[in-house]
Structures are given as C-alpha cells and as structure tokens.
Design an enzyme around this catalytic site. Sequence first.
Site, PDB file in Angstrom:
ATOM      1  N   CYS A 454       0.834  -1.207   0.000  1.00  0.00           N
ATOM      2  CA  CYS A 454       0.000   0.000   0.000  1.00  0.00           C
ATOM      3  C   CYS A 454       0.867   1.255   0.000  1.00  0.00           C
ATOM      4  O   CYS A 454       0.434   2.308  -0.483  1.00  0.00           O
ATOM      5  CB  CYS A 454      -0.937  -0.001   1.202  1.00  0.00           C
ATOM      6  SG  CYS A 454      -0.108  -0.102   2.796  1.00  0.00           S
ATOM      7  N   HIS A 857      -1.454   1.272   7.459  1.00  0.00           N
ATOM      8  CA  HIS A 857      -1.955   1.211   6.086  1.00  0.00           C
ATOM      9  C   HIS A 857      -1.857   2.597   5.468  1.00  0.00           C
ATOM     10  O   HIS A 857      -2.045   3.606   6.149  1.00  0.00           O
ATOM     11  CB  HIS A 857      -3.407   0.724   6.107  1.00  0.00           C
ATOM     12  CG  HIS A 857      -4.045   0.671   4.758  1.00  0.00           C
ATOM     13  ND1 HIS A 857      -3.540  -0.095   3.732  1.00  0.00           N
ATOM     14  CD2 HIS A 857      -5.150   1.282   4.264  1.00  0.00           C
ATOM     15  CE1 HIS A 857      -4.314   0.051   2.659  1.00  0.00           C
ATOM     16  NE2 HIS A 857      -5.296   0.885   2.956  1.00  0.00           N
TER      17      HIS A 857
END
Length: 1042
Positions: A454, A857
């Site tokens: 990510c 994330h």
Amino acid sequence: MDKILEGLVSSSHPLPLKRMIVRKVVEFAEHWLDEAQCEAMFDLTTRLILEGQDPFQRQVGHQVLEAYARYHRPEFESFFNKTFVLGLLQQGYHSVDRKDVAILDYIHNGLKLIMSCPSVLDLFSLLQVEVLRMVCERPEPVLCARLSDLLTDFVQCVPKGKLSVTFCQQLVRTIGHFQCVSTQEKELREYVSQVTKVSTLLQNIWKAEPSTLLPSLQEVFASISSTDASFEPSVALASLVQHIPLQMITVLIRSLTTDPNVKDASMTQALCRMIDWLSWPLAQHVDTWVIALLKGLAAVQKFTILIDVTLLKIELVFNRLWFPLVRPGALAVLSHMLLSFQHSPEAFHVIVPHIVNLVHSFRSDGLPSSTAFLVQLTELVHCMMYHYSGFPDLYEPILEAVKDFPKPSEEKIKLILNQSAWTSQSNALASCLSRLSGKSETGKTGLINLGNTCYMNSVLQALFMATEFRRQVLSLNLNGCNSLMKKLQHLFAFLAHTQREAYAPRIFFEASRPPWFTPRSQQDCSEYLRFLLDRLHEEEKILRVQSSHKPSEGLDCAETCLQEVTSKVAVPTESPGTGDSEKTLIEKMFGGKLRTHICCLNCGSTSHKVEAFTDLSLAFCPSPSVEDLSFQDTASLPSAQDDGLMQTSVADPEEEPVVYNPATAAFVCDSVVNQRVLGSPPVEFHCAESSSVPEESAKILISKDVPQNPGGESTTSVTDLLNYFLAPEVLTGENQYYCESCASLQNAEKTMQITEEPEYLILTLLRFSYDQKYHVRRKILDNVSLPLVLELPVKRTASFSSLSQSWSVDVDFTDINENLPKKLKPSGTEEAFCPKLVPYLLSSVVVHSGVSSESGHYYSYARNITGTESSYQMCPQSESLALAPSQSCLLGVESPNTVIEQDLENKEMSQEWFLFNDSRVTFTSFQSVQKITSRFPKDTAYVLLYKKQSRANGIDSDNPASGVWANGDPPLQKELMDAITKDNKLYLQEQELNARARALQAASASCSFRPNGFDDNDPPGSCGPTGGGGGGGFNTVGRLVF
C-alpha cells in the site's frame, strides 16, 4: 350387518339419521358373530378407511373397526396378519398406493388393536425389515413423519443390531432429501413439524443404542460434504444438531479436521452447508458447532478453506440477522467469522454497505431485544473498523448510525481481536485478493495490493493524479528502452485505459523496490517516493551521458529518451539560470533549490551553499512552555554587543554581505531527524550594519503560529510547520558550528531560503519520532489542517547584485537537518521586504493509518489539477506584503495566504476528489480530507503534493507541441495501446469464465480470487488488499424456512 352398513353410508338419507344407525351398528358389536361375519365387517371397515369417498365414511370405518376388533379380537388377529400387512406395505390396497400415508395410519391403528395378541410379535419382526426398506426409498416428509409416529409408539418395530445402524444412516440420507416447495406459512409450519418428528425419532434411537450415533454423524458429514453438483442436501439436517451431545464436539471436530481422507473441497462444502443450517428455525447449537469447526480448521492451519467459506457465506450469515428466530446464532457466527478474518478487510467490506440499513431498522422498532442486539453489533463493528482503519468513506455512515451506542475501549478491542485470531502468530495466512469486477463509477483504476504494498500504491496514485507529470510521462517515446521510466509509463497507461477495476503493478514493483526493502513487509511511503524520484532522475542523467558519447549511432534508446526529455518535456518556469533543456523530467516537475547561510556569531563571517531538493521535510514542535509565552527583555538575555551591528566577513568574493533580520519567534522541537538541544540559553547576535532599534521593539515574542498540541485550542496547520521550517536557527552547545576563520567551534546562526520553486511541491510531515527512552520510533498523531492554497516564499538567485538592489533586507530560513532552540530578534527597520510568494494548490494527500511506522496502512486522496484553475484572485503583493513585518513573511496567520484559504474553501469543496485505497477507488470531498484525523485519530496526513499556479492568469500553459493535451492525456504509443487492448480482451475472457464457473457452482470458485503468484504460506500484513465494499445485495442467499 356389513350389508346394512354398506348400504347406509352410500344412501341419501339425512346425515343425522345415518349417525343414529351407525351408533346402533357399533352397539351391536357386543353381540356374537361368526368368523365370516367378522371378516366381512373388517373388510368393509378397512375399505371405508382407505377408500372412503368422504370424511364421514372414513370416520364410520374407524369407529366400527375399533368396536368390532375390541369385542372380536381373535377374529381381528386372524384378519390383521403378516400376509395382509405385508401386502399393504408392498402393494397398497386396491386404488390406494403403498406409499399413501393412509396405509401407515391404518397399520398404526391395527397394531394398537392387537397389541396384547401373541401374533403382534410376528408383525414387529416384519415391520423391522419393511421400515428399513421404506426409508431406503426416500419417502416424502409427510410419510416419513407418519412412520416416525409409528416407530415412536412401537419401538419394537425399530430395526435392531446392524440393521439399526443402517436404518439410522438411511434415515439421515432421507432427511437430506427433504424439500418443501410451498411458501405458505401453514405448509411451512407443517413441514417443520414433520422434520422435527423424524429428528426426534433419531434422537430416541441414539439414546437407546449409542452405537448408532457416530455412524449417523458420519453419514451427516458425507451428505453435506458431497461435491456432487446435482444434489444439494436439505437444510432440514440442521434439526439433528440439537440432539448431538455437546460433549462430543472436541472429539468429532478433531477427527474431521485431521482425517487425511477428507479433501479440502469436501470440507469447504460441509462447512458452507453447516452455515446454511443457520436458516433452520428452532434448531439449537448450530452456531456452536459451526464455530467449533471453524476453530478446528484454524488449529490445523487450513486457512484456504476458512478464507473461501468466509467470503462465500458472510452475506448469508449477515442476512440471517433480520430474522428473530435465528438472530442469536447468526450473530455469534458472524462475529467469529469477521473477528478471525484478520488478514484482509474483504469479508467485512462485503457487509459494510448493509449495516446502516440494519441499524436503522432495528432502532425504529424500539424493542428491548433489538436494542440489546444493536449493542452487540456495534461492538463488533467498532472492532472491525479499528482493525481495518483507513477506509473513512466506508465507515463514516456507520459511525453516524451507531453513535448513540456504547463504544468499547481500545484495550477491550485489542483483547477481542487477539482472542479471535485464527492463530496468535500465523505464517500461513494467504493474502486473498478482491473479486475483480468492472471499473467503479469514478472511472479510475485501483492498484492491487501485492502484499503490504500500500505504501507504493498510494504514492503511485498521487503521482498519476499529478496531471502535468502524468502527461509528460505518457508523451515520452521510449520504444526499445527497458528503463524504469518506461515501466512507469506502462503503469500510467494501464491506470488510464484498462477496463479492470484494479491493476496489479507487479513488474513496476520489482523494478522500483529499493534493495533494502524486504518484499511483502511494511515500508515507509516517503522513503519509497524519494528513492523512486532519485532513480528516475539518475537514470535520465545516464541516458544523457550515453547519448552524448554516441552521437553518430542515430536515435538509439538513449538518444530517444534524451530527445523526448529535452524537447517534449517543457514545463513553464520563472526561475532564471539553468535552461530547461539541461534539466531532467524529475527536476522540472519536482526539483527546487535551497540556499543555506551560516553566520558565525563570533567573527561574523558567513558561508553559503545551494542544494537541490525534491521534497521538504516538515518537523513538528511541541507547545512552548508558559515562561516562553511572555515578553522577555533583551537585557535579561545573554548578549553580544548592545550597540552597533557587526559587518559580515564575506569569504566568497562573488557573494554579497548578508544582513540578518531575525523574525520574532522562538521554537523548541524534537523530531525524528531534527533533534534540538533543549535547555541551552538563547543567544542574541548581530550580523549587520548598525541600525537604530527602539527599546520597545527589542523584545522577543513567541509567534502566534507555534503549533499547538492536540489538547490545545488551535490546530496545527501546514503553514505553521512551514513557519517553523523557515525560521532561523541558532547553533549552540553540542551543535556548535566550526568556523574556519576562527578555527574553532563557535555559536552561529543558520538560515535557509528557497531560491527556486518546484512545479510540484512535495511536503513530508515528519510524524515518526525516535523515543530515546524506549529506543523505538513513535508516531506523532497531531491533527494538521491542510490549506487548499499555499504560498511559498521564494527568493530568486539569478544575480546577487540585482537582489541586493531590489530587496533591502534578506529574509532568514532555517536548516532542515538540525532542530535547536532558537532566539530570534525582531526587525528594527521599516525596510523589511518579503520574498516573492508563489501560489500552490493542494493536489493529493497520502494518509498513514496506524500508530507506528512499522505497521498500518497507506491510502491517498487526490484530485485532477490541469492548470486551468483560476477560481481565485491573488492578493497584490504591493498591497498585502509591502513593508510587512518579517513575521508575516513566514506564512503566519496574518499572512495573505490565510485569507485566500478562507475564500477558496467553499469554492474548492465542490471539486471532485478521489479516495485511492489499493484496489478501491471512490468519490470523496475535501471536507472528508480535512476531517480525516478528527474522525479517525490514527489516520493522519503524511505526504502532501501541491501544484504550482501561474501568477499571471492562474493557469499553466500546456505543451504547445501537443494541442490535444488541453483537455486530456496525450495519445498513447502503439506499443502501449496494443498491450492494453490485449489485456482488455483477456479481462473479458476472464469474466466469461468466471460467469460459467458461478453457473456450475464450482466448489473452488472462490479460489480464483487469490493470485497464482503468491505462496499461501507468506506472512499476513495489516494492510492487505481491499474488497471494494461488496455491494449488489444478498443475491446468493437462499429462501428461508419460516
């Protein structure tokens, strides 16, 4: 007498008269009759019972048969013999089929009438064989229920010994074939009642003969684990679960999960069908068995089955919450499935779109049971949103819907998640990719998470949304090259033109991954971005060198790359000096220059250095102490010379003497790369010609723009961080400067000024600080407000002499590498002059969701800025900045850009913003960007991209050589277009194959959701791929039985 009765029931006499005569016939049963008369009466009553035209005839048959059988038992025993009963069971009775329930009812009543006769034992033996045969013929539920009634009343008819085991197994198979085609409530209730009678019979047999239990359960598993697509076991098997002793759970589950003969496909089918059992009303302990099997599979690390089953059945389980009868069990299974599915948010995101409707529905009914259920559901939802933070567009409606229900503490959430994980530290979880469907309504393409990538996806999407940069990359003619820029061009082309919802950037990932980055592990997106830009820059420089050394070889790869970079990439710039043709693409788009000044406070000599940058790292600083928030008289501070300013000694003859005018601010900060020595005394210094300074102005004032802690009254802004970045710094204590003139360490003042601005300004907020006490990196979770418009002070350096003629006073800037306490002196002159303010518009924001640098994330917000935005008017510098105090020149709250931010806020709010979260792309708004940290404290802006705007008309002209660029991207090279066309055809073929697979109900359909190129034993990550929110409603849910 039989003739009289037969004529009576078929006559047309009134019904009351018939009943009176029948009563007389029944009373006559007490009288003596010979065997022939009795047999004739039994024949007649049997015919009336089985073939009666109406209920009256059947009723008469039952009454008369019972009366005559009671008073003439030996004759009835002779009539109701083995041959007669066998004929009924195997051949039926005249027009009545042998499978008619009336046959069983007649035999049932007959057994009651001869129960005390010796011949009944022969009938029991006969029926033990016949009932087994009947069950093997898979009777309908109603017939099977009547058979269960008979066997429940006459347990002597139940098969014994080995036949008992066979009978139970066949009865289980029979239940598996039960179906109810009616949708009427009455018929459904009757069906449930019939199934309950059959399951109760099995329970009684298991209790009487415990040896039949395990073979029966094996048969249950064989039925539900069958992969035969032509047969779907009935959900009625759920009625057996409540009769299985709970003490057997451990033994049975261990046996099932460790049996090598049980294939994964069979286990997947069995588990799916057990979850279907949640639809069966009145069934108890189904949730207990389902959860036990899920845990058993996790214990033996069969995670593929768990992943497939969860994704296949999570919608069905959630849909069961709407029905009160099965809601408790469904909630228990749903909670376990979601809380244990911790490697990917896909399962949770399947049900996310439906949570709000469910909550609103249950809140409106006002029932206490509904409220208690919502409290449990809210706790589950909070746990999932905590674990899968980073999806504000999905979670904000849910937070609003459940805001009135209690939220569990963070400690409780962590405890629940730890207890629910498939394993405490599993290395066998597979990263299950999302189902790939067509593009979302945004028209944008996502990037598939390849396993903790990510950090790369968020950066690439931000670069792709940098319109000018994307267009320049796509316009390059790189055919024949195998460079990183070629791979980036290929990636950008697919993001712009593929039909897929998400693209897998495997080739680019392998080519651009820094060597020290471990694959499939968490990394820093800012570090990756710097490495990527540096690689592209150095690569182009090498191509330039190769091209210059091979001038006679024609347009080879190096020359082609060089030509495109030097001729087609032409970004307007106002900075004089080095021509654009000598800059790389990265320099033109992201490159700027910083000029560093260091002034020795002992001898006054200065040194200067100009450095290139592609991003500015903005450090945080803590709130100043109470003592610092007051005016301090300069007499109380250590001083150098009270009157007269020291003239600088210029070592470089080409550089002018620098006059320093410290701004009125004092900062103390400790960050990851800039650590200042706390407690060292501020030093007042003079490095300029004499000027008269009034006593009132010779005071140090803490700037109003000092960033506040989250608990303070104000929120830190990007402008505050830039203030701090551009403030002068005093080098003292351990951080003293080595002065060559003094030949020793001396106190010095270090300032920095921007001399050349980039086309795209990259700002990195230094959120990760090093904790010296615990020796770990911690994240700074302070909320930072993001202005849509930013004005960057830039001091051109084309000619120092021209600068000195235009500006009477230099403006000071700080170093980005050292953070020390600063003591700044206010200006005592009215000639203070600000540098030129260059306007920038916010283009994209990369957000980090998490509490540490080692986990979390990344996702990004971005919008298209094509250079045509002219919705604002710049404040004239002559009016807003002339003779302004130097404090205002440092982007403080009193600077003109604050007004611009307020004016632009509403106008820019309506422009389209996109949220890029790996494979998921959704519309969003700038309001969501602004409120992200306040709504989700772990989600904080980390990397910002600002696009420079031309001061002349608010636009940046497009490349004149590419007229088609005005309203879109340049046309693709044939090589790229062919690759995209080929992939789009492949995508259509994949969709067709998937549709066929779903139509055939393949047991392994969900396996296609995982990539072929990754090992199922790879470690899981906390930022796995996303599922795009599911959507589509509960179209796979079968009809419920209620």
